[in-house]
Design a protein around this motif. Structure first.
Motif, PDB file in Angstrom:
ATOM      1  N   LEU A 186     -46.870  45.868 113.579  1.00 13.65           N
ATOM      2  CA  LEU A 186     -47.016  45.640 112.130  1.00 13.65           C
ATOM      3  C   LEU A 186     -48.448  45.252 111.779  1.00 13.65           C
ATOM      4  CD1 LEU A 186     -43.700  43.767 111.304  1.00 13.65           C
ATOM      5  CD2 LEU A 186     -44.333  46.076 110.662  1.00 13.65           C
ATOM      6  N   THR A 187     -49.089  44.465 112.653  1.00 14.89           N
ATOM      7  CA  THR A 187     -50.479  44.068 112.404  1.00 14.89           C
ATOM      8  C   THR A 187     -51.392  45.285 112.385  1.00 14.89           C
ATOM      9  OG1 THR A 187     -50.109  41.910 113.393  1.00 14.89           O
ATOM     10  CG2 THR A 187     -52.382  42.689 113.276  1.00 14.89           C
ATOM     11  N   LEU A 188     -51.275  46.157 113.416  1.00 14.77           N
ATOM     12  CA  LEU A 188     -52.111  47.363 113.453  1.00 14.77           C
ATOM     13  C   LEU A 188     -51.834  48.260 112.249  1.00 14.77           C
ATOM     14  CD1 LEU A 188     -51.950  48.273 117.253  1.00 14.77           C
ATOM     15  CD2 LEU A 188     -53.765  47.091 116.030  1.00 14.77           C
ATOM     16  N   ASN A 189     -50.559  48.398 111.868  1.00 13.63           N
ATOM     17  CA  ASN A 189     -50.218  49.223 110.709  1.00 13.63           C
ATOM     18  C   ASN A 189     -50.869  48.692 109.435  1.00 13.63           C
ATOM     19  OD1 ASN A 189     -48.287  51.298 109.354  1.00 13.63           O
ATOM     20  ND2 ASN A 189     -47.929  49.408 108.263  1.00 13.63           N
ATOM     21  N   GLU A 190     -50.809  47.362 109.244  1.00  9.22           N
ATOM     22  CA  GLU A 190     -51.384  46.773 108.024  1.00  9.22           C
ATOM     23  C   GLU A 190     -52.894  46.917 108.005  1.00  9.22           C
ATOM     24  OE1 GLU A 190     -51.177  45.270 104.373  1.00  9.22           O
ATOM     25  OE2 GLU A 190     -49.446  45.659 105.661  1.00  9.22           O
ATOM     26  N   LEU A 191     -53.571  46.696 109.158  1.00  3.71           N
ATOM     27  CA  LEU A 191     -55.034  46.790 109.199  1.00  3.71           C
ATOM     28  C   LEU A 191     -55.499  48.225 109.000  1.00  3.71           C
ATOM     29  CD1 LEU A 191     -55.798  44.325 112.125  1.00  3.71           C
ATOM     30  CD2 LEU A 191     -56.021  43.920 109.676  1.00  3.71           C
ATOM     31  N   LEU A 192     -54.813  49.212 109.624  1.00  2.97           N
ATOM     32  CA  LEU A 192     -55.198  50.618 109.426  1.00  2.97           C
ATOM     33  C   LEU A 192     -54.952  51.058 107.993  1.00  2.97           C
ATOM     34  CD1 LEU A 192     -53.846  52.135 112.762  1.00  2.97           C
ATOM     35  CD2 LEU A 192     -56.240  51.975 112.080  1.00  2.97           C
ATOM     36  N   THR A 193     -53.816  50.605 107.407  1.00  3.23           N
ATOM     37  CA  THR A 193     -53.534  50.956 106.009  1.00  3.23           C
ATOM     38  C   THR A 193     -54.597  50.386 105.079  1.00  3.23           C
ATOM     39  OG1 THR A 193     -51.171  50.980 106.497  1.00  3.23           O
ATOM     40  CG2 THR A 193     -51.811  50.824 104.190  1.00  3.23           C
ATOM     41  N   ASN A 194     -55.026  49.128 105.307  1.00  6.15           N
ATOM     42  CA  ASN A 194     -56.081  48.529 104.487  1.00  6.15           C
ATOM     43  C   ASN A 194     -57.392  49.283 104.645  1.00  6.15           C
ATOM     44  OD1 ASN A 194     -54.408  46.639 103.450  1.00  6.15           O
ATOM     45  ND2 ASN A 194     -55.052  44.973 104.781  1.00  6.15           N
ATOM     46  N   ALA A 195     -57.729  49.701 105.900  1.00  7.54           N
ATOM     47  CA  ALA A 195     -58.984  50.422 106.126  1.00  7.54           C
ATOM     48  C   ALA A 195     -59.007  51.740 105.365  1.00  7.54           C
ATOM     49  CB  ALA A 195     -59.164  50.661 107.628  1.00  7.54           C
ATOM     50  N   ILE A 196     -57.875  52.452 105.344  1.00  9.81           N
ATOM     51  CA  ILE A 196     -57.816  53.727 104.611  1.00  9.81           C
ATOM     52  C   ILE A 196     -57.814  53.482 103.117  1.00  9.81           C
ATOM     53  CG2 ILE A 196     -56.297  55.679 104.136  1.00  9.81           C
ATOM     54  CD1 ILE A 196     -55.597  55.767 107.067  1.00  9.81           C
ATOM     55  N   LYS A 197     -57.075  52.441 102.680  1.00 10.70           N
ATOM     56  CA  LYS A 197     -56.967  52.164 101.239  1.00 10.70           C
ATOM     57  C   LYS A 197     -58.324  51.782 100.644  1.00 10.70           C
ATOM     58  CE  LYS A 197     -53.538  49.636 100.098  1.00 10.70           C
ATOM     59  NZ  LYS A 197     -52.698  48.427  99.896  1.00 10.70           N
ATOM     60  N   HIS A 198     -59.158  51.040 101.408  1.00  5.36           N
ATOM     61  CA  HIS A 198     -60.416  50.529 100.870  1.00  5.36           C
ATOM     62  C   HIS A 198     -61.611  51.371 101.303  1.00  5.36           C
ATOM     63  CE1 HIS A 198     -58.417  47.013  99.281  1.00  5.36           C
ATOM     64  NE2 HIS A 198     -57.865  46.779 100.476  1.00  5.36           N
ATOM     65  N   SER A 199     -61.415  52.619 101.676  1.00  7.07           N
ATOM     66  CA  SER A 199     -62.519  53.503 102.035  1.00  7.07           C
ATOM     67  C   SER A 199     -62.354  54.821 101.291  1.00  7.07           C
ATOM     68  CB  SER A 199     -62.555  53.725 103.549  1.00  7.07           C
ATOM     69  OG  SER A 199     -61.368  54.363 103.998  1.00  7.07           O
ATOM     70  N   ALA A 200     -63.474  55.537 101.180  1.00  9.32           N
ATOM     71  CA  ALA A 200     -63.449  56.819 100.470  1.00  9.32           C
ATOM     72  C   ALA A 200     -62.578  57.809 101.222  1.00  9.32           C
ATOM     73  CB  ALA A 200     -64.862  57.362 100.310  1.00  9.32           C
ATOM     74  N   ILE A 201     -62.042  58.781 100.472  1.00 11.06           N
ATOM     75  CA  ILE A 201     -61.062  59.710 101.062  1.00 11.06           C
ATOM     76  C   ILE A 201     -61.711  60.619 102.097  1.00 11.06           C
ATOM     77  CG2 ILE A 201     -61.377  61.518  99.336  1.00 11.06           C
ATOM     78  CD1 ILE A 201     -58.318  61.889  99.464  1.00 11.06           C
ATOM     79  N   ASP A 202     -63.051  60.855 101.973  1.00 10.20           N
ATOM     80  CA  ASP A 202     -63.724  61.724 102.936  1.00 10.20           C
ATOM     81  C   ASP A 202     -64.483  60.934 103.989  1.00 10.20           C
ATOM     82  OD1 ASP A 202     -65.473  60.657 101.175  1.00 10.20           O
ATOM     83  OD2 ASP A 202     -66.654  62.487 100.855  1.00 10.20           O
ATOM     84  N   SER A 203     -64.273  59.630 104.080  1.00  8.13           N
ATOM     85  CA  SER A 203     -64.978  58.806 105.055  1.00  8.13           C
ATOM     86  C   SER A 203     -64.202  58.757 106.363  1.00  8.13           C
ATOM     87  CB  SER A 203     -65.178  57.401 104.495  1.00  8.13           C
ATOM     88  OG  SER A 203     -63.924  56.818 104.240  1.00  8.13           O
ATOM     89  N   GLN A 204     -64.850  58.267 107.401  1.00 10.23           N
ATOM     90  CA  GLN A 204     -64.271  58.236 108.747  1.00 10.23           C
ATOM     91  C   GLN A 204     -63.793  56.821 109.072  1.00 10.23           C
ATOM     92  OE1 GLN A 204     -63.678  60.801 110.964  1.00 10.23           O
ATOM     93  NE2 GLN A 204     -62.498  59.170 111.876  1.00 10.23           N
ATOM     94  N   VAL A 205     -62.566  56.709 109.579  1.00 11.12           N
ATOM     95  CA  VAL A 205     -62.001  55.441 110.034  1.00 11.12           C
ATOM     96  C   VAL A 205     -61.806  55.543 111.539  1.00 11.12           C
ATOM     97  CG1 VAL A 205     -60.065  53.859 109.855  1.00 11.12           C
ATOM     98  CG2 VAL A 205     -60.857  55.056 107.825  1.00 11.12           C
ATOM     99  N   ASN A 206     -62.302  54.533 112.288  1.00 10.61           N
ATOM    100  CA  ASN A 206     -62.222  54.517 113.744  1.00 10.61           C
ATOM    101  C   ASN A 206     -61.306  53.390 114.190  1.00 10.61           C
ATOM    102  OD1 ASN A 206     -64.140  56.638 113.985  1.00 10.61           O
ATOM    103  ND2 ASN A 206     -65.788  55.144 113.663  1.00 10.61           N
ATOM    104  N   CYS A 207     -60.587  53.622 115.297  1.00 11.69           N
ATOM    105  CA  CYS A 207     -59.738  52.605 115.911  1.00 11.69           C
ATOM    106  C   CYS A 207     -60.023  52.635 117.415  1.00 11.69           C
ATOM    107  CB  CYS A 207     -58.265  52.883 115.625  1.00 11.69           C
ATOM    108  SG  CYS A 207     -57.167  51.648 116.342  1.00 11.69           S
TER     109      CYS A 207
END
Length: 967
Positions: free
Chosen positions: A868-889
């Motif tokens: 649940l922690t990883l899900n919430e942090l990844l969801t926040n990273a996508i929600k607060h970044s531009a749609i064409d930006s890169q998210v790394n884990c």
């Protein structure tokens, strides 16, 4: 050579041989365009007008390309974003469907025209369009609507009669009549038949029917008895005419003249009543011509002190001889009186008594001499009331000016008048308040308008409103005031309001401080495990979370109820006692132990006490503190039962049980089965001494193999347990020996163990699989709810992501052997978030032990919180970044810990501290609540233009298993 139609935007096509490609079809198309009276055009996919007729050129001008045309023409021809609309671009294998459009254009003469277009796609990416002018139909419909509205407004019934076709039905308007029954009664003469015409008007009605047949002009008035409207007077006018075709027609207009007829009768009645009133009224009435009397009533003579029967022609000076000054004034204004003249005078009735009279003169329009009506009335009572009113007005002004309460008179949403107290409270000067909008005294205009709806509703219903508002002073500071508004005229809110303002800022601040302290105390009480219930004379007033859980309901279900609502049927139940509130002294407690019956049917034991709080007799409260002791009661009962059962087991059990003294190892008690075991002799005593040397509460196990009578070997499993004398004793007093024959058991144990292990693994996999399926079903239901309820779609999407995260964990456990690998959990959550958001997330594994990443595992209890922690942090990273930006884990494996790093482009607020966030049910508060407190660390930092979130885990939240197999 010029091709046909080139002058109208056509083009010349040449074949490879150089000859013109004008075919028979093109000639027919050109002739069709020339003969069509409707505007027609042919254009290609680039918007170039290839063909058009003269009607189109006259309407739209010399337009060569659609991209250069106006927006109206583009919309009419289906041109959008530089190309034809999607409906004009059919896919292969589909027959093109016609497209209908509508738009408004302005022609060369400046006239606005409404046009309709019919478009069809042709082979070769061409489009044929035919335009139709609907302006005439629009104007016709508008004329019909205006005529219908005029007829309804005037209350006129209009119909047309033709001798050869009879009555022509009027066009039914697309709206309802405004007057009840009027539209249906006057729609046409078909609604008036001989059966509803009154007998006295039948002759006139027959004249009307004859005129209709002959086509004569006539106007008739007659009375009817309508079944819904009652007796009505109608005026029907027949006007013959002739159409352009030469056909005769007759227009019939019917008016409802009931009101006019009734007005004429009322005028006759009023004339009769006026004559009667003039003779018997208490007012003095006189009719003057020039400066002499024509006629007067007895009251006029009595009020002026004249003798009865004043003769005709008496001059005004003689009528007002007792008031010479008034007589001179009247004689002066009579010749030049244009409107009216009013005067008041005091008349002496007796030596100490006088009365006030009012004289009114009004000129009467007459073709002859100047005529005037004189009216004299006794206004003594009015004068007294006026004096009293002036005194009241003076008192009111003193109260208004000297009051310490702010007072304002409101009219039209503005302050019409305010007193000095309101100016002092608000910081304005008294003249600045005059005309100031009322909402300027408050913080928010929107909040004022919202509350003003409630105020107006209260004024309409009860005539007054009372409440507290935050007033904004002239310097911008806020002040809480008690505001009361009342209509100045009850039942007439538009007549103005009077508002009062009382400063309650100190009381409000104290009240807010007290409420805050109360909320803090109740929050503390909600966190304890003891049920706290506050009871007043009106019943239960408040209870904490533990008490609500005990009682099996919410606070709203128990407020105002007696404590006996959760008592059992025992009449002496402590919660049925009502004398506690009156007999207990302050801080004195009454302790009791009883059973409670919750609303959900549960019954359990509680121990509690009742304490009286409050000082005044009317404010005394009783606070109950209740502790659930159902488990303790059950434990005590089970202990007694266990002791009795133990005694019976010792006597009858097939086990070997014996009790020995700890110091001498002498046998204290033994059952028959222990005799064979005690044959071991010295070995048994050595094992007993070894068991006594073990730490406290450690059970020593030994196994003995004895020869039975038939020569077979039996296996006995023996256990030694030290028994202390009391809770405070350190050395054991007795040693208990319990042994059982486990020969057959050991033989079957291995077989059962293997079967149990296989069955357990199968059941665990099946349970995990079903849990995963059920969670995915729940996620699907939540997504359906989000589709039906868009206003809560964001919140439900977060819940769907969390449910999917838990489902991924259970999916990994299907077929797993042992603990879950952390990198598998991370990959599953990343995949789930990617599917939910449609975004790509890059994953990395590095660190000193990256090669051993498969050996870092999570305990079962921590797998779901970490997921649940990883899900919430990844969801926040996508929600607060531009749609064409890169998210790394990234998974970083150290020697003694594991870290998960998530970075995305963004920027944290200034002064952001993740450790200052409070735990909650969403966002970073949820992450902090889920992470283990002693073996996990959450950090959120800004690194350049990216935000880095790091979750570090160390044992026991994770562990490195060197021999762990792949799940």
């Amino acid at each position: 050579m010029r091709a046909a139609g080139a002058g109208e935007g056509g083009s010349t096509r040449v074949n490879p041989a150089g000859s013109t490609s004008g075919s028979t079809a093109e000639q027919e198309l050109r002739l069709w365009l020339e003969l069509s009276p409707l505007p027609m055009v042919l254009f290609d996919g680039a918007g170039k007008l290839q063909r058009r007729n003269a009607a189109f050129t006259a309407l739209c001008g010399a337009v060569a390309r659609l991209p250069d045309a106006g927006p109206g023409l583009q919309a009419l021809l289906g041109w959008e974003d530089g190309r034809p609309v999607e409906a004009l671009r059919p896919s292969a294998g589909q027959s093109p469907e016609p497209l209908h459009t509508q738009a408004k254009l302005i022609d060369a003469s400046g006239r606005t025209r409404w046009l309709q277009g019919r478009l069809r796609a042709l082979p070769g990416r061409r489009v044929m369009a035919v335009l139709e002018d609907l302006s005439a139909e629009q104007e016709r419909d508008l004329a019909h609507q205006q005529l219908d509205a005029l007829m309804d407004t005037a209350g006129v019934g209009l119909a047309t009669f033709q001798q050869d076709a009879g009555w022509l039905k009027p066009r039914a308007p697309a709206r309802s009549t405004t007057a009840k029954g009027k539209g249906s009664a006057l729609a046409s003469l078909q609604g008036v038949g001989r059966d509803i015409v009154e007998p006295g008007s039948m002759a006139e009605f027959e004249r009307l029917q004859q005129a209709l047949k002959n086509g004569d002009r006539i106007e008739v008035r007659y009375a009817v008895r309508h079944p819904e409207l009652g007796r009505r007077w109608l005026l029907t006018r027949v006007e013959p005419g002739q159409l352009a075709s030469g056909q005769r027609t007759t227009s019939v207009v019917t008016l409802d003249v009931t009101a006019q007829q009734q007005a004429e009768k009322r005028s006759e009645l009023l004339l009769h009543e006026l004559t009667t009133i003039m003779d018997g009224a208490g007012l003095g009435l006189a009719y003057l011509r020039g400066g002499t009397l024509v006629r007067c009533n007895a009251a006029f003579e009595s009020l002026l002190g004249l003798s009865p029967g004043v003769p005709f022609g008496t001059p005004v000076s003689a009528l007002l001889k007792a008031q010479p000054a008034l007589a001179a004034q009247v004689q002066q204004v009579l010749p030049h009186l244009a409107g009216s003249f009013e005067a008041e005078f005091e008349q002496q009735v007796a030596e100490a008594e006088s009365r006030w009279l009012a004289l009114t003169l009004r000129r009467v329009e007459s073709a002859g001499a100047e005529e005037t009506v004189a009216v004299i009335s006794d206004i003594s009572r009015l004068k007294a009331q006026q004096a009293e009113l002036e005194s009241l007005v003076q008192d009111r002004e003193l109260m208004f000016s000297l009051s310490d309460v702010g007072i304002a008179i409101l009219r039209g949403g503005r302050i019409a008048r305010a007193n000095d107290a309101l100016a002092e409270l608000t910081g304005y000067r008294i003249h600045e308040l005059d005309g100031l909008p009322h909402h300027a005294l408050f913080d928010s205009v929107d909040e004022y308008r919202h509350q003003q709806d409630q105020v107006q509703q209260a004024l309409r219903t009860s005539g007054q409103w009372y409440g507290e508002r935050r007033v904004r002073r002239r310097d911008g500071t806020g002040l809480w005031m008690q505001v009361s508004q009342r209509a100045m005229r009850p039942g007439e809110p538009d007549g103005g309001e009077i508002a009062t303002y009382v400063n309650v800022d100190d009381r409000w601040r104290a009240q807010q401080s007290l409420m805050l302290q109360t909320e803090r105390e109740r929050a503390v009480l909600d966190s304890v495990l003891v049920g706290i219930v506050t009871v007043g004379r009106g019943g239960i007033e408040w209870m904490n979370r533990s008490a609500r859980r005990m009682f099996g309901g919410d606070l709203s279900e128990f407020v105002g109820k007696d404590m006996a609502i959760v008592a059992t049927d025992d009449p002496d139940h402590p919660l049925r006692q009502t004398h506690y509130l009156d007999e207990l002294n302050e801080a004195e407690a009454e302790t009791f132990e009883c059973r409670l019956k919750a609303r959900d049917g549960r019954e359990f034991w509680v121990v509690g006490n009742a304490v009286v709080t409050g000082v005044a007799p009317s404010g005394r409260q009783l606070t109950y503190a209740l502790l659930d002791i159902e488990r303790r009661r059950q434990a005590e009962a089970q202990s007694v039962q266990a002791q009795a059962s133990l005694r019976r087991i010792i006597e009858a059990a097939p086990l070997a049980i014996s009790l020995h003294d700890a110091k001498t190892l002498a046998l204290v008690q033994a059952n028959p089965g222990a005799a064979a075991l005690h044959a071991q002799g010295g070995q048994l005593r050595e094992d007993m001494r070894a068991a006594l040397a073990e730490p406290e509460a450690v059970i020593t196990q030994r196994e003995y193999r004895l020869e039975s009578e038939d020569g077979s070997q039996r296996v006995w499993d023996a256990r030694f347990l030290r028994l202390a004398g009391g809770s405070g004793a350190s050395a054991p007093e007795q040693l208990l020996l319990v042994a059982s024959d486990v020969t057959e058991h050991r033989a079957a144990e291995e077989a059962r163990l293997e079967a149990a292990i296989s069955q357990r693994e199968l059941l665990v996999r099946e349970v995990h699989h079903r849990i995963k399926n059920n969670l995915q079903g729940v996620a699907g239901l939540l997504q359906q709810i989000a589709t039906r309820r868009p206003e809560v779609a964001g919140v439900i999407s977060e819940a769907v992501g969390q449910v999917n995260a838990i489902a991924q964990v259970y999916g990994l456990q299907v077929g797993a052997q042992g603990l879950l690998r952390i990198h598998r959990v991370m990959e599953a959550i990343v995949g789930s978030v990617q599917r939910m958001s449609g975004r790509r997330i890059l994953t990395h594994i590095n660190g000193e032990t990256a090669a051993q990443s498969l050996q870092w595992v999570l305990p079962e209890a921590e797998s779901i919180p970490i997921a649940l922690t990883l899900n919430e942090l990844l969801t926040n990273a996508i929600k607060h970044s531009a749609i064409d930006s890169q998210v790394n884990c990234s998974l970083i494996c150290h020697q003694d810990s594991v870290a998960v790093e998530i970075d995305n482009p963004g920027r944290l607020p200034p002064g952001f501290d993740v450790n200052a966030l409070a735990g909650g049910v969403s966002g970073l508060g949820l992450v902090r609540a889920l992470l283990p407190r002693r073996s996990a660390l959450l950090d959120l930092t800004q690194q350049g233009d990216r935000v880095l979130c790091r979750v570090e885990l160390w044992p026991p939240s994770v562990s490195l298993q060197s021999t762990q197999s792949e799940p």
